[in-house]
Write an enzyme that holds these catalytic residues in place. Structure first.
Site, PDB file in Angstrom:
ATOM      1  N   GLU A  34      -5.025  13.070  -4.478  1.00  0.00           N
ATOM      2  CA  GLU A  34      -5.049  11.645  -4.940  1.00  0.00           C
ATOM      3  C   GLU A  34      -6.107  10.833  -4.127  1.00  0.00           C
ATOM      4  O   GLU A  34      -6.314  10.977  -2.872  1.00  0.00           O
ATOM      5  CB  GLU A  34      -3.601  10.934  -4.560  1.00  0.00           C
ATOM      6  CG  GLU A  34      -3.769   9.582  -4.857  1.00  0.00           C
ATOM      7  CD  GLU A  34      -4.107   9.017  -6.243  1.00  0.00           C
ATOM      8  OE1 GLU A  34      -4.647   8.206  -6.448  1.00  0.00           O
ATOM      9  OE2 GLU A  34      -3.453   9.722  -7.171  1.00  0.00           O
ATOM     10  N   GLY A  39       1.475   7.812  -6.526  1.00  0.00           N
ATOM     11  CA  GLY A  39       2.107   7.208  -7.511  1.00  0.00           C
ATOM     12  C   GLY A  39       1.243   6.521  -8.747  1.00  0.00           C
ATOM     13  O   GLY A  39       1.890   6.381  -9.509  1.00  0.00           O
ATOM     14  N   GLY A  40       0.175   6.707  -8.456  1.00  0.00           N
ATOM     15  CA  GLY A  40      -1.062   6.286  -9.230  1.00  0.00           C
ATOM     16  C   GLY A  40      -0.883   4.764  -9.944  1.00  0.00           C
ATOM     17  O   GLY A  40      -0.090   4.113  -9.246  1.00  0.00           O
ATOM     18  N   GLY A 114     -10.991  14.450  -5.958  1.00  0.00           N
ATOM     19  CA  GLY A 114     -10.871  15.876  -6.303  1.00  0.00           C
ATOM     20  C   GLY A 114     -11.802  16.111  -7.434  1.00  0.00           C
ATOM     21  O   GLY A 114     -12.129  15.300  -8.149  1.00  0.00           O
ATOM     22  N   GLY A 181      -1.259  -4.756 -27.984  1.00  0.00           N
ATOM     23  CA  GLY A 181      -0.309  -3.714 -27.611  1.00  0.00           C
ATOM     24  C   GLY A 181       0.609  -4.211 -26.597  1.00  0.00           C
ATOM     25  O   GLY A 181       0.624  -5.367 -26.104  1.00  0.00           O
ATOM     26  N   GLU A 186       2.968  -8.212 -23.017  1.00  0.00           N
ATOM     27  CA  GLU A 186       3.673  -8.273 -21.819  1.00  0.00           C
ATOM     28  C   GLU A 186       3.170  -9.428 -20.913  1.00  0.00           C
ATOM     29  O   GLU A 186       3.848 -10.011 -20.324  1.00  0.00           O
ATOM     30  CB  GLU A 186       3.720  -7.170 -20.914  1.00  0.00           C
ATOM     31  CG  GLU A 186       4.931  -5.936 -21.644  1.00  0.00           C
ATOM     32  CD  GLU A 186       5.115  -4.765 -20.936  1.00  0.00           C
ATOM     33  OE1 GLU A 186       5.701  -3.847 -21.600  1.00  0.00           O
ATOM     34  OE2 GLU A 186       4.364  -4.590 -19.828  1.00  0.00           O
ATOM     35  N   GLY A 270      -7.105  -1.706 -24.699  1.00  0.00           N
ATOM     36  CA  GLY A 270      -6.797   0.127 -24.702  1.00  0.00           C
ATOM     37  C   GLY A 270      -7.399   0.451 -23.383  1.00  0.00           C
ATOM     38  O   GLY A 270      -7.695  -0.210 -22.269  1.00  0.00           O
ATOM     39  N   HIS A 449      33.276  -1.117 -26.248  1.00  0.00           N
ATOM     40  CA  HIS A 449      33.295  -2.507 -26.592  1.00  0.00           C
ATOM     41  C   HIS A 449      33.862  -3.545 -25.339  1.00  0.00           C
ATOM     42  O   HIS A 449      34.581  -3.190 -24.727  1.00  0.00           O
ATOM     43  CB  HIS A 449      34.232  -2.948 -27.642  1.00  0.00           C
ATOM     44  CG  HIS A 449      34.346  -4.241 -28.101  1.00  0.00           C
ATOM     45  ND1 HIS A 449      33.608  -4.723 -28.947  1.00  0.00           N
ATOM     46  CD2 HIS A 449      35.482  -5.041 -27.733  1.00  0.00           C
ATOM     47  CE1 HIS A 449      33.940  -6.126 -29.353  1.00  0.00           C
ATOM     48  NE2 HIS A 449      35.159  -6.209 -28.326  1.00  0.00           N
TER      49      HIS A 449
END
Length: 470
Positions: A34, A39-40, A114, A181, A186, A270, A449
């Site tokens: 990484e 966690g990216g 990497g 999108g 959001e 995008g 319910h």
């Protein structure tokens, strides 16, 4: 001599770290590489911290509307720095969680850049020093980054990508969002709920264009009620920032172009796959529009090299990446002789999509139009939130759940939702699609319910003329 592994995973996002864990569970000696944060993007700068921001906006909205519930919360206000601080704290907590999972599963972590360096070889460069790792198999999970407009480079001050939008230097007053999108809508929802005047520009004929047209239309009406301006079939032809704001030339659906002023702009048009400088060309990996080509088990055209997540074909979703990570790890384990590994092919039609605006949007499978275009004769059920007791009790009567069935076989072809908490409901239909359930399975299931989940039942019943509560 280079360190030797069964599997090396390049990238530790929701695809990479899950692939590494599953590979380790299957008895494979595993390493993960990484370059930034475990966690990216999803965990640190995407899915999780944005949901923390949206939760703050949701609570603020409820505070402003407390009177509707017989409550009083006078003088509701917010501190943007503290809202952001909470979001970053959530991301940090989960980053630490992934670090713990790597240790728990005995996965070697190598921090650095990497690069594929030949068959079974990968170099890691950190602080100017390089080392070589070797493995029988390598999984590329390098993800993607925000696409920028060539004439509107993000400056972190007035023109933002999602990263700046999550840690804003100041609160926008008039915000332009380019792209409708999931990411664009959001952020539009978040800043609108905090009081910004928001304009959304979308090139296609409707917002959230990948969704069912009825969902798009309903969402558009709700967002307009909240005060947003939505410009569809429109485009931003130029965007220039200065010390006081942003000047945008917007060409609208009537073909006319005019300049408009905003305090800030968010570009959400995008993604671009992260394939640069990782050895893709040198190794001869095949790509399509920059995304690495794979088969249904995540194999590339180069033996021993696999790829998962946003660096591959759409849909570009965190949960799709995680699932592909499991598939790739199990397929590798099987190739290495593990008889307990049973990889299954990915079916993109069973991957749900979620958008966490207000109201929420969720879907899986064919839209009604796509099902008809594919040659299916369909039965469609559309059940409104207003017919559900729990939705009324929550004060959330706006929305609907739509199901699309194959009229000949009863197979569930798709499901589409808009309304409160639908992102927590879509899994019911996703499970149904994965298990290949038919209409009778939904009819005969007993739903608790009072819950919002009862609407899954009613929508299926409605498709066959058996609905109860409308």
């Amino acid at each position: 001599m280079a360190d030797q592994f069964d599997v090396i995973v390049l990238g530790s996002g929701p695809g990479g770290y899950v692939a590494a864990i599953r590979a380790s569970q299957l008895g494979l000696k595993t390493a993960i590489v990484e370059r930034e944060l475990l966690g990216g993007i999803c965990l640190n700068w995407g899915c999780i911290p944005t949901k923390a921001l949206l939760r703050s906006a949701e609570v603020f909205h409820q505070m402003q509307n407390a009177g509707a519930y017989g409550l009083s919360a006078g003088g509701a206000s917010f501190d943007l720095a503290k809202v952001v601080q909470r979001s970053r704290g959530v991301a940090k907590q989960l980053n630490q969680g992934v670090t713990h999972l790597m240790k728990k599963n005995k996965i070697d972590v190598h921090m650095g850049q990497g690069k594929l360096a030949g068959k079974g070889k990968l170099t890691v460069t950190a602080e100017g020093k390089s080392s070589e790792l070797q493995a029988k198999h390598i999984i590329v999970a390098t993800g993607a980054r925000a696409r920028e407009l060539p004439f509107a480079k993000a400056d972190g001050k007035r023109i933002w990508t999602y990263r700046t939008a999550m840690t804003p230097p100041e609160m926008p007053t008039e915000l332009l969002v380019i792209g409708s999108g999931a990411i664009g809508i959001e952020f539009a929802s978040f800043y609108s709920d905090l009081g910004a005047k928001v304009t959304v520009v979308e090139m296609l004929d409707r917002v959230v264009p990948v969704e069912d047209s009825e969902v798009s239309d309903f969402l558009a009406k709700q967002l307009k009620k909240q005060g947003m301006t939505l410009l569809t079939k429109a485009g931003v032809e130029s965007l220039k920032a200065d010390g006081t704001g942003v000047a945008a030339t917007i060409k609208t659906s009537d073909g006319k172009a005019a300049e408009h002023r905003f305090s800030h702009a968010i570009v959400a048009v995008g993604i671009v796959p992260n394939i640069e400088n990782i050895g893709v060309e040198e190794l001869g990996l095949k790509t399509t529009k920059g995304h690495i080509d794979t088969d249904e088990h995540c194999r590339t055209n180069v033996p021993g090299v696999w790829a998962i997540g946003d660096v591959t074909a759409p849909p570009w979703l965190a949960h799709k990446a995680s699932h592909e990570g499991v598939i790739a790890a199990e397929a590798i384990a099987k190739e290495l002789g593990n008889t307990d590994a049973h990889p299954h092919a990915m079916d993109a039609r069973n991957i749900p999509g979620c958008t966490y605006c207000r109201p929420q949007v969720a879907s899986v499978g064919y839209t009604e139009a796509a099902a008809k275009a594919a040659g299916f004769e369909v039965k469609v059920g559309k059940f409104p939130f207003i017919g559900n007791g729990k939705a009324i009790a929550l004060g959330e009567p706006e929305g609907f759940i739509k199901t699309v069935f194959d009229a000949k076989t009863g197979e569930l072809l798709g499901a589409h939702m808009v309304g409160a908490e639908v992102t927590e409901l879509i899994h019911g239909y996703t499970l149904g699609k994965t298990a290949e359930l038919v209409e009778q399975d939904f009819f005969q299931t007993v739903y608790p319910h009072p819950t919002l989940s009862e609407m899954l039942h009613e929508s299926a019943l409605m498709a066959y003329g058996r609905v109860i509560h409308v």
